[in-house]
Design a protein around this motif. Structure first.
Motif, PDB file in Angstrom:
ATOM      1  N   UNK A  69      83.699 -79.123   7.731  1.00 13.14           N
ATOM      2  CA  UNK A  69      84.601 -78.581   8.379  1.00 13.14           C
ATOM      3  C   UNK A  69      85.370 -79.610   8.314  1.00 13.14           C
ATOM      4  N   UNK A  70      83.994 -81.170   8.499  1.00 21.28           N
ATOM      5  CA  UNK A  70      85.235 -82.452   8.293  1.00 21.28           C
ATOM      6  C   UNK A  70      85.240 -82.888   7.096  1.00 21.28           C
ATOM      7  N   UNK A  71      84.467 -82.374   5.825  1.00 18.49           N
ATOM      8  CA  UNK A  71      84.982 -82.829   4.395  1.00 18.49           C
ATOM      9  C   UNK A  71      86.172 -81.285   4.461  1.00 18.49           C
ATOM     10  N   UNK A  72      86.210 -80.101   4.500  1.00 17.78           N
ATOM     11  CA  UNK A  72      87.043 -80.157   3.954  1.00 17.78           C
ATOM     12  C   UNK A  72      88.702 -80.167   4.768  1.00 17.78           C
ATOM     13  N   UNK A  73      89.014 -80.883   6.127  1.00 18.81           N
ATOM     14  CA  UNK A  73      89.860 -81.627   6.324  1.00 18.81           C
ATOM     15  C   UNK A  73      89.769 -82.526   5.488  1.00 18.81           C
ATOM     16  N   UNK A  74      89.013 -83.569   5.230  1.00 18.01           N
ATOM     17  CA  UNK A  74      89.934 -84.924   4.225  1.00 18.01           C
ATOM     18  C   UNK A  74      90.227 -83.949   3.079  1.00 18.01           C
ATOM     19  N   UNK A  75      89.919 -83.361   2.653  1.00 12.09           N
ATOM     20  CA  UNK A  75      89.994 -82.957   1.266  1.00 12.09           C
ATOM     21  C   UNK A  75      91.284 -82.219   1.109  1.00 12.09           C
ATOM     22  N   UNK A 102      96.217 -83.722  11.204  1.00 13.72           N
ATOM     23  CA  UNK A 102      94.709 -82.910  10.769  1.00 13.72           C
ATOM     24  C   UNK A 102      93.852 -82.961  12.441  1.00 13.72           C
ATOM     25  N   UNK A 103      93.216 -81.544  12.598  1.00  8.80           N
ATOM     26  CA  UNK A 103      92.297 -81.552  13.988  1.00  8.80           C
ATOM     27  C   UNK A 103      91.046 -81.366  14.004  1.00  8.80           C
ATOM     28  N   UNK A 104      90.013 -81.488  13.654  1.00  9.28           N
ATOM     29  CA  UNK A 104      88.682 -81.521  13.223  1.00  9.28           C
ATOM     30  C   UNK A 104      88.031 -81.045  14.460  1.00  9.28           C
TER      31      UNK A 104
END
Length: 276
Positions: free
Chosen positions: A63-69, A80-82
């Motif tokens: 989830x964190x990696x997807x948000x960064x990309x 963005x919110x994680x």
């Protein structure tokens, strides 16, 4: 390796409580998140990325990696919110997910902007699991529709990394809702190992394809090929990732991707040239 398949197939069996039983109480103010407001005359992309299965750290990492990309590809910094569940913390509860969707709805322009919702967890034939502390719940396509509607965005992208996640494509895809899933409705997906950085689909789609290609439909085709090759090489029946809907969304995403600039060096320039 076969133990990984067993985890993905039986992991959802403890997630039996209905999602709606848990989100009747108001979320804490801190859970809502603060987002940069819409820019007039531009298509902004707002990203909500949720790692739902606390007992295994791969879902938090994904989830964190997807948000960064996604932030990098669509100029989403500050938008963005994680929210994640871990072995020690219940951060992705029905209340906090609804609060995040509401926060996005307050910041964006419903007609101009796009919401990208990422869900990563174990999945089953009726939905995906949410395990937050002692709470084990089932998140169905109807629940996800409610989350998307809460954002008020007319154009939406849903990405679900879970076994049997094709049910979300079948139920939710339409011209204004692009749905991408790690597996068909009748197939498991793979790589849900505690301690891993990505699931197989997350690695192929987010970590590999989207680092050099912003067009989600093109990146998906690349990722599907990578996943299928890996699964066959390791002796698994292919998960058959799905893409459906989104005809109206893809054109708007192109504008945001062009504005963001190249994601990587040479590969990024090639992707930008092909997209813009």
């Amino acid at each position: 390796m076969r133990r990984l398949l067993a985890f993905c197939l039986i992991g959802l069996s403890i997630a039996i409580g209905p999602f709606h039983d848990a989100h009747g109480q108001p979320a804490r103010r801190a859970d809502a998140g603060k987002l940069v407001p819409h820019r007039l005359g531009q298509t902004d992309v707002y990203i909500l990325s949720f790692g739902l299965w606390g007992p295994q750290s791969v879902f938090e990492s994904e989830a964190r990696g997807a948000a960064r990309i996604l932030e990098a590809n669509f100029d989403g910094k500050g938008r963005s919110i994680v929210r994640v569940n871990t072995k020690r913390r219940a951060g992705a509860t029905p209340q906090t997910l609804m609060a995040a969707a509401t926060a996005a709805g307050k910041a964006l322009d419903p007609a101009e902007d796009i919401v990208v919702l990422v869900l990563t967890s174990h999945g089953g034939p009726e939905g995906i699991g949410l395990v937050a502390g002692r709470d084990a719940l089932l998140v169905t396509p109807d629940n996800v529709r409610e989350l998307l509607d809460r954002t008020r965005a007319e154009n939406r992208v849903l990405i679900v990394s879970a076994c049997y996640s094709g049910i979300f494509a079948r139920e939710l895809a339409d011209p204004h809702t692009l749905v991408i899933t790690a597996a068909a409705a009748d197939k498991p997906s793979f790589g849900c190992r505690d301690g891993a950085t990505w699931t197989y689909f997350g690695d192929a789609f987010f970590n590999k394809a989207l680092r050099g290609e912003r067009r989600l439909d093109v990146a998906f085709e690349q990722a599907r090929g990578l996943v299928t090759q890996r699964e066959r090489r390791e002796g698994f029946d292919p998960s058959n990732p799905q893409i459906a809907g989104g005809e109206q969304v893809l054109a708007r995403l192109k504008e945001a991707a062009c504005r963001a600039g190249a994601p990587t060096q040479q590969a990024g320039r090639a992707a930008r040239s092909a997209t813009c």
